[in-house]
Design an enzyme around this catalytic site. Sequence first.
Site, short mmCIF file in Angstrom:
data_model
loop_
_atom_site.label_atom_id
_atom_site.label_comp_id
_atom_site.label_asym_id
_atom_site.label_seq_id
_atom_site.Cartn_x
_atom_site.Cartn_y
_atom_site.Cartn_z
CG ASP A 1 40.32 47.43 42.62
OD1 ASP A 1 41.40 47.44 42.02
OD2 ASP A 1 39.30 48.03 42.23
CG HIS B 1 37.53 43.10 44.20
ND1 HIS B 1 36.94 42.88 42.98
CD2 HIS B 1 37.32 44.40 44.50
CE1 HIS B 1 36.38 44.01 42.57
NE2 HIS B 1 36.60 44.95 43.47
ZN LIG Z 1 37.14 48.74 45.99
#
Ligand SMILES: [Zn+2]
Length: 275
Positions: free
Chosen positions: A83, A229
Site C-alpha cells: 500500500d 507498505h
Molecule cells: Zn494506506
Amino acid sequence: MIQVMEPLHRPPRRPHAWLPLLLASQALVALAWWQWGWGVGLALMLASHAVAWWGVLAPNSALYGPVLTRLPARVPTVWLTIDDGPSDDTAAILDLLDAHDARATFFLVGERAAARPELVRAIVARGHGIGNHSRTHPQARFWALGPRRMREEIAGAQRQLAAIAGRAPRWFRAVVGHANPFVHAPLRDLGLARVAWSARGFDAVHGDVDRVLARIGRDLAPGAIVLLHEGAAHGRCVEIIAGVLRRLEEQGLRAVLPDGDGPVPGAGIAPATRA
Ligand SMILES: [Zn+2]
C-alpha cells in the site's frame, strides 16, 4: 456434481442494503424502549451502534459490503499487497520482487501516481497488479467521509490510475481499512472489489524489522493476503519486504496474483486484446 466456486473478485451488488437494516434496527430499539423501559432500550441502542461502528472500523468486516480477506488455501501461494505508493521505495521493491520471482499488487494513491507516472508504468510492465487506494489517502478522516467526497476519492484515483497504466484497477483497499457505508456504491459502479488482509505487521508505523517480521510470520500460510507498505517515514519498508520474501521461500510459499487480476473488460484494454 458440478462444484460452483465463489469468485474471488466480488464488487458490491447492493451497496445500500445497510440503510433499511439500520432503520429497522432503530425502530426495534424504539419499540423495546417503549415496551420494556429505558434500561432495555438503551442497552439495545448501544449494542446496535457498536455493531455499526464495528462495520466501519474492523478492516475485515463485511457489514456494509463484501470484502476479500484471504484466498483459497488449496495451493501454497500468498498474495502480497503493498500500500501507499508509488514512493521512493518502489524501484527497489520491483528489483527485489524480480530477484525472488514474486508478484505483488501495489495499492496506489492517485495523487502520488500522477506525480510519478513512470513508476506506475514500471509496476505494470514488470508483471505486477495495481489497485485503488484512494486519490489523496485522507487517513485521519477516511472513516468519516460523506458519500460525495468518498466517491471523489475512489473514482478520482480510478481515473488517474487507468489513464497512467492503460488499465483500470479491479481491487480497492480502504484507507487504514476503514470502509464506511459510503464506500460500496462507488465500488459497485466502478467494478471494484474490496480487499483486506489476513497477515500484517503494522509496518506502516513500526520500523522494527524483526518485530514486524515476527508478527507477519505468525499468519504466513497458504492463501494468506499479506498487507505491506512502502514509503513509510521509518525508511525500513524495503528491508521488511525483503524479509517477508525470504520467509516465503523458507516456507515454500510463492507470491502470486489472485485469479483474474487483469484488466476490467471495457475499462482500458478490451478483453479481446488480452494476451
Ligand atoms: Zn494506506
